[in-house]
Design a protein around this motif. Structure first.
Motif, mmCIF file in Angstrom:
data_model
loop_
_atom_site.group_PDB
_atom_site.id
_atom_site.type_symbol
_atom_site.label_atom_id
_atom_site.label_comp_id
_atom_site.label_asym_id
_atom_site.label_seq_id
_atom_site.Cartn_x
_atom_site.Cartn_y
_atom_site.Cartn_z
ATOM 1 N N PRO A 171 0.815 -1.228 0.000
ATOM 2 C CA PRO A 171 0.000 0.000 0.000
ATOM 3 C C PRO A 171 0.843 1.270 0.000
ATOM 4 O O PRO A 171 0.490 2.257 -0.661
ATOM 5 N N ALA A 172 1.972 1.259 0.721
ATOM 6 C CA ALA A 172 2.862 2.423 0.709
ATOM 7 C C ALA A 172 3.509 2.596 -0.657
ATOM 8 O O ALA A 172 3.685 3.724 -1.139
ATOM 9 N N ALA A 173 3.879 1.483 -1.307
ATOM 10 C CA ALA A 173 4.474 1.567 -2.640
ATOM 11 C C ALA A 173 3.480 2.139 -3.641
ATOM 12 O O ALA A 173 3.842 2.941 -4.512
ATOM 13 N N VAL A 174 2.217 1.726 -3.531
ATOM 14 C CA VAL A 174 1.178 2.272 -4.421
ATOM 15 C C VAL A 174 1.031 3.772 -4.205
ATOM 16 O O VAL A 174 0.938 4.551 -5.167
ATOM 17 N N LYS A 175 1.013 4.200 -2.949
ATOM 18 C CA LYS A 175 0.865 5.623 -2.654
ATOM 19 C C LYS A 175 2.045 6.425 -3.182
ATOM 20 O O LYS A 175 1.903 7.556 -3.637
ATOM 21 N N LYS A 176 3.235 5.833 -3.137
ATOM 22 C CA LYS A 176 4.438 6.533 -3.584
ATOM 23 C C LYS A 176 4.555 6.567 -5.101
ATOM 24 O O LYS A 176 4.908 7.588 -5.695
ATOM 25 N N ILE A 177 4.245 5.455 -5.756
ATOM 26 C CA ILE A 177 4.479 5.334 -7.195
ATOM 27 C C ILE A 177 3.300 5.862 -8.009
ATOM 28 O O ILE A 177 3.484 6.523 -9.036
ATOM 29 N N THR A 178 2.074 5.585 -7.550
ATOM 30 C CA THR A 178 0.871 6.044 -8.279
ATOM 31 C C THR A 178 -0.070 6.769 -7.324
ATOM 32 O O THR A 178 -1.186 6.290 -7.066
ATOM 33 N N PRO A 179 0.331 7.917 -6.794
ATOM 34 C CA PRO A 179 -0.489 8.603 -5.774
ATOM 35 C C PRO A 179 -1.852 9.061 -6.272
ATOM 36 O O PRO A 179 -2.761 9.261 -5.467
ATOM 37 N N HIS A 180 -2.006 9.239 -7.583
ATOM 38 C CA HIS A 180 -3.278 9.712 -8.134
ATOM 39 C C HIS A 180 -4.129 8.575 -8.714
ATOM 40 O O HIS A 180 -5.190 8.838 -9.284
ATOM 41 N N ARG A 181 -3.659 7.344 -8.574
ATOM 42 C CA ARG A 181 -4.401 6.186 -9.087
ATOM 43 C C ARG A 181 -4.414 5.085 -8.034
ATOM 44 O O ARG A 181 -4.233 3.905 -8.352
ATOM 45 N N ILE A 182 -4.651 5.457 -6.777
ATOM 46 C CA ILE A 182 -4.564 4.491 -5.687
ATOM 47 C C ILE A 182 -5.606 3.390 -5.841
ATOM 48 O O ILE A 182 -5.305 2.198 -5.710
ATOM 49 N N GLY A 183 -6.867 3.764 -6.128
ATOM 50 C CA GLY A 183 -7.913 2.759 -6.259
ATOM 51 C C GLY A 183 -7.647 1.780 -7.375
ATOM 52 O O GLY A 183 -7.735 0.565 -7.192
ATOM 53 N N ALA A 184 -7.310 2.289 -8.564
ATOM 54 C CA ALA A 184 -7.078 1.423 -9.715
ATOM 55 C C ALA A 184 -5.855 0.533 -9.515
ATOM 56 O O ALA A 184 -5.885 -0.656 -9.859
ATOM 57 N N MET A 185 -4.763 1.094 -8.964
ATOM 58 C CA MET A 185 -3.545 0.312 -8.789
ATOM 59 C C MET A 185 -3.729 -0.744 -7.710
ATOM 60 O O MET A 185 -3.244 -1.879 -7.846
ATOM 61 N N THR A 186 -4.440 -0.391 -6.633
ATOM 62 C CA THR A 186 -4.718 -1.384 -5.593
ATOM 63 C C THR A 186 -5.589 -2.502 -6.148
ATOM 64 O O THR A 186 -5.368 -3.683 -5.844
ATOM 65 N N ALA A 187 -6.578 -2.151 -6.956
ATOM 66 C CA ALA A 187 -7.425 -3.176 -7.577
ATOM 67 C C ALA A 187 -6.595 -4.098 -8.460
ATOM 68 O O ALA A 187 -6.777 -5.327 -8.443
ATOM 69 N N ALA A 188 -5.665 -3.517 -9.222
ATOM 70 C CA ALA A 188 -4.835 -4.328 -10.118
ATOM 71 C C ALA A 188 -3.987 -5.310 -9.336
ATOM 72 O O ALA A 188 -3.946 -6.511 -9.654
ATOM 73 N N TYR A 189 -3.326 -4.839 -8.290
ATOM 74 C CA TYR A 189 -2.435 -5.769 -7.588
ATOM 75 C C TYR A 189 -3.224 -6.764 -6.738
ATOM 76 O O TYR A 189 -2.801 -7.908 -6.539
ATOM 77 N N ALA A 190 -4.403 -6.371 -6.245
ATOM 78 C CA ALA A 190 -5.224 -7.319 -5.505
ATOM 79 C C ALA A 190 -5.728 -8.435 -6.420
ATOM 80 O O ALA A 190 -5.792 -9.604 -6.021
ATOM 81 N N MET A 191 -6.080 -8.084 -7.663
ATOM 82 C CA MET A 191 -6.499 -9.114 -8.624
ATOM 83 C C MET A 191 -5.346 -10.056 -8.947
ATOM 84 O O MET A 191 -5.520 -11.274 -9.019
ATOM 85 N N ILE A 192 -4.158 -9.486 -9.136
ATOM 86 C CA ILE A 192 -2.988 -10.323 -9.426
ATOM 87 C C ILE A 192 -2.706 -11.260 -8.254
ATOM 88 O O ILE A 192 -2.349 -12.440 -8.442
ATOM 89 N N MET A 193 -2.865 -10.767 -7.021
ATOM 90 C CA MET A 193 -2.677 -11.627 -5.852
ATOM 91 C C MET A 193 -3.672 -12.783 -5.857
ATOM 92 O O MET A 193 -3.316 -13.925 -5.524
ATOM 93 N N SER A 194 -4.920 -12.498 -6.232
ATOM 94 C CA SER A 194 -5.933 -13.555 -6.281
ATOM 95 C C SER A 194 -5.571 -14.622 -7.315
ATOM 96 O O SER A 194 -5.736 -15.819 -7.077
ATOM 97 N N ILE A 195 -5.067 -14.173 -8.462
ATOM 98 C CA ILE A 195 -4.630 -15.127 -9.486
ATOM 99 C C ILE A 195 -3.451 -15.941 -8.972
ATOM 100 O O ILE A 195 -3.361 -17.156 -9.181
ATOM 101 N N GLY A 196 -2.534 -15.257 -8.260
ATOM 102 C CA GLY A 196 -1.382 -15.952 -7.686
ATOM 103 C C GLY A 196 -1.771 -17.014 -6.678
ATOM 104 O O GLY A 196 -1.051 -17.996 -6.485
ATOM 105 N N ALA A 197 -2.925 -16.822 -6.015
ATOM 106 C CA ALA A 197 -3.411 -17.835 -5.081
ATOM 107 C C ALA A 197 -4.105 -18.982 -5.798
ATOM 108 O O ALA A 197 -4.139 -20.109 -5.294
ATOM 109 N N ALA A 198 -4.671 -18.710 -6.983
ATOM 110 C CA ALA A 198 -5.459 -19.724 -7.686
ATOM 111 C C ALA A 198 -4.608 -20.657 -8.546
ATOM 112 O O ALA A 198 -4.969 -21.819 -8.750
ATOM 113 N N VAL A 199 -3.479 -20.170 -9.056
ATOM 114 C CA VAL A 199 -2.691 -20.966 -10.007
ATOM 115 C C VAL A 199 -1.966 -22.148 -9.358
ATOM 116 O O VAL A 199 -2.038 -23.275 -9.878
#
Length: 411
Positions: free
Chosen positions: A124-152
Motif C-alpha cells: 500500500p505504501a508503494a502504491v501511494k508513492k508510485i501512483t499517488p493519483h491512481r490508488i484505487g485502480a492500482m490497488t485493484a490491479a495488484y489485488a487481482m494479481i494476488m488472487s490469481i497468484g493464489a489460484a494458479v
C-alpha cells in the motif's frame, strides 16, 4: 524539455511493473504446498498436528511482518526493504523444496511467508508513492494479481510433481520470484542513491533529518485506524476460519462430500477476483465506504444465518454470499493509502492493522474448533461468526468522518 516527461513515464512504468510482479508472487507460499501434502508425507511424515502448524503459519508470519516491516522500511527505505523481502521469498522456496525433515520444511515456510508478509504491509505504501493519483485502480490491479497468484499453484502443483517430484513443484516458484526481483533491484538502487544525496544535503545545512515514527500507542488515538482495523480483522477471521474449518463443517452440517466441500472452498477464492477489481476502486470513488461495510455485513450475516438455520437448503448460495462478503478486504488495502498522507504513514498504518488482524485470525480457527469439540456442534461456532460480522457496522460512523490518520495524530 522533452526528456523529463519521458523519464517520468519510464519511472512510472517501471514502478507499476514492479508492483504487479511482486503481487503475483505474494500468495504463492500459501497455495503451493497443501496440494502436495500426500506426496511430501512419503518423504517427510506429516501428522495432523504438523499440517495444522503449517496451516497456522501464514497469519502468524503476516502478523509478525506487520511489526517488523514498517521499522525496517524506515531504516532502509521502502524499495530496498521490498527487495530484501523478495530475496527472502526465494530462499524460503528453495529451503522448503530441499527440506530433509519437518523442521527444515517449517523454517523454509516461515521465511517464505515472512517475506510475503512484508509485501502485504508495504505494497500500500508503494502504491501511494508510485501512483499517488491512481490508488484505487492500482490497488485493484495488484489485488487481482494476488488472487490469481493464489489460484494458479493448486491447479499446477500436482501435474508438476507428476512430471518430476514434489521438490521441483515447490522449487519452481523461486524462478518466478527471481524474475519479479529485477525491477525492484533498479528501484532499490535508485532510492538508495536519492536518499544518500538527500541526507548529504540535509547534513550540509546543519539540520537533523526529520523522522516520521509514530509510536504504536499513539496510533491507538486514531479513530480512522480503528475504522480500518475492525473490518480488516472481521474479514481475516472469516477467511482463515473458512480455510481451516469450512470443509469439515460443510460435510457435517450440509451433508456434502469431500470433493464438493473442497470445490465450495475453492469458489471463495475465485470470488476474490471480481472483489479485488471493484473493492479498491469503489473505496476510492465513494464519499465514504459505508455502502461496502453495510453490504459486507448483510452478506456475511446471510451466509452464516443460512448455515446456522438451513445449511442443506441452499449451500451454494450461502457460500456465494460468504465469498462476496470479503469485499472489505480489498477495500481496506486501498484505505491504507487513501486515509494517510505519506507512504511512510501508509506503511505504518498497514503494519499496525495487519499485525492485529492476522494475530486474531491465527487464533480464530483454534478457538472455534475447540468450541465445536466442546459442544459437539458447529452451531455455537457459526453463531460467533454471525455475531462478529455485525462488528463491521462499528466502523461506519468512524470512517464516515473521512478522517486522515496523520491529521488525527497531529502530524
Amino acid at each position: 524539455m522533452t526528456d523529463a516527461p519521458s523519464g517520468r513515464r519510464s519511472e512510472l512504468l517501471l514502478g507499476v511493473v514492479a508492483i504487479v510482479l511482486i503481487a503475483a508472487t505474494m500468495r504463492l507460499p500459501v497455495a503451493a504446498l497443501s496440494p502436495l501434502a500426500g506426496r511430501i508425507d512419503a518423504d517427510i511424515p506429516l501428522s495432523a498436528l504438523a499440517l495444522g502448524a503449517l496451516g497456522t503459519a501464514p497469519p502468524i508470519a503476516f502478523a509478525l511482518a506487520g511489526v517488523l516491516a514498517p521499522r525496517l522500511a524506515r531504516r532502509l527505505q521502502l524499495e530496498p526493504t521490498l527487495l530484501l523481502a523478495m530475496l527472502a521469498m526465494i530462499a524460503g522456496h528453495l529451503v522448503r523444496a530441499a527440506a530433509a525433515d519437518y523442521t527444515m520444511l517449517l523454517v523454509g515456510t516461515l521465511v517464505l511467508l515472512l517475506g510475503a508478509g512484508f509485501g502485504n504491509v508495504l505494497l500500500p505504501a508503494a502504491v501511494k508513492k508510485i501512483t499517488p493519483h491512481r490508488i484505487g485502480a492500482m490497488t485493484a490491479a495488484y489485488a487481482m494479481i494476488m488472487s490469481i497468484g493464489a489460484a494458479v499453484p493448486p491447479l499446477v502443483a500436482v501435474p508438476l510433481a507428476e512430471l518430476a517430484d514434489w521438490r521441483v513443484s515447490l522449487a519452481i516458484w523461486a524462478a518466478f520470484v527471481a524474475v519479479a526481483v529485477l525491477p525492484w533491484v533498479a528501484l532499490a538502487v535508485r532510492e538508495v542513491r536519492a536518499h544518500r544525496a538527500w541526507r548529504a544535503g540535509v547534513e550540509a545545512d546543519g539540520m537533523p533529518a526529520p523522522v516520521d515514527r509514530p509510536r504504536r500507542a499513539a496510533l491507538l488515538r486514531s479513530p480512522t485506524l480503528w475504522g480500518i482495523g475492525i473490518p480488516f480483522t472481521v474479514s481475516s477471521i472469516s477467511a482463515y476460519a473458512g480455510y481451516a474449518l469450512l470443509p469439515p463443517m460443510l460435510r457435517e452440517i450440509a451433508g456434502v462430500g469431500e470433493a464438493e466441500a473442497g470445490a465450495l472452498l475453492a469458489l471463495l477464492g475465485f470470488l476474490g477476483l471480481p472483489l479485488a477489481a471493484v473493492g479498491p476502486v469503489l473505496a476510492a470513488r465513494l464519499r465514504t465506504p459505508t455502502p461496502l461495510l453495510v453490504a459486507s455485513t448483510v452478506l456475511f450475516g446471510t451466509a452464516y444465518a443460512g448455515l446456522l438455520l438451513a445449511p442443506q437448503a441452499a449451500t451454494l448460495l450461502w457460500m456465494i454470499t460468504l465469498g462476496l462478503g470479503y469485499i472489505t478486504f480489498p477495500m481496506c488495502l486501498a484505505l491504507f493509502a487513501l486515509r494517510t498522507r505519506t507512504p511512510a504513514m501508509a506503511s505504518t498504518v498497514s503494519g499496525a492493522v495487519q499485525t492485529v488482524g492476522y494475530a486474531v485470525a491465527a487464533l480464530a480457527p483454534l478457538l472455534l474448533g475447540a468450541l465445536r469439540d466442546g459442544t459437539g456442534s458447529w452451531a455455537p461456532a457459526i453463531a460467533v461468526l454471525l455475531a462478529l460480522s455485525a462488528a463491521n457496522l462499528i466502523a461506519v460512523p468512524v470512517l464516515g468522518r473521512r478522517g486522515m490518520v496523520d491529521d488525527e495524530l497531529g502530524r
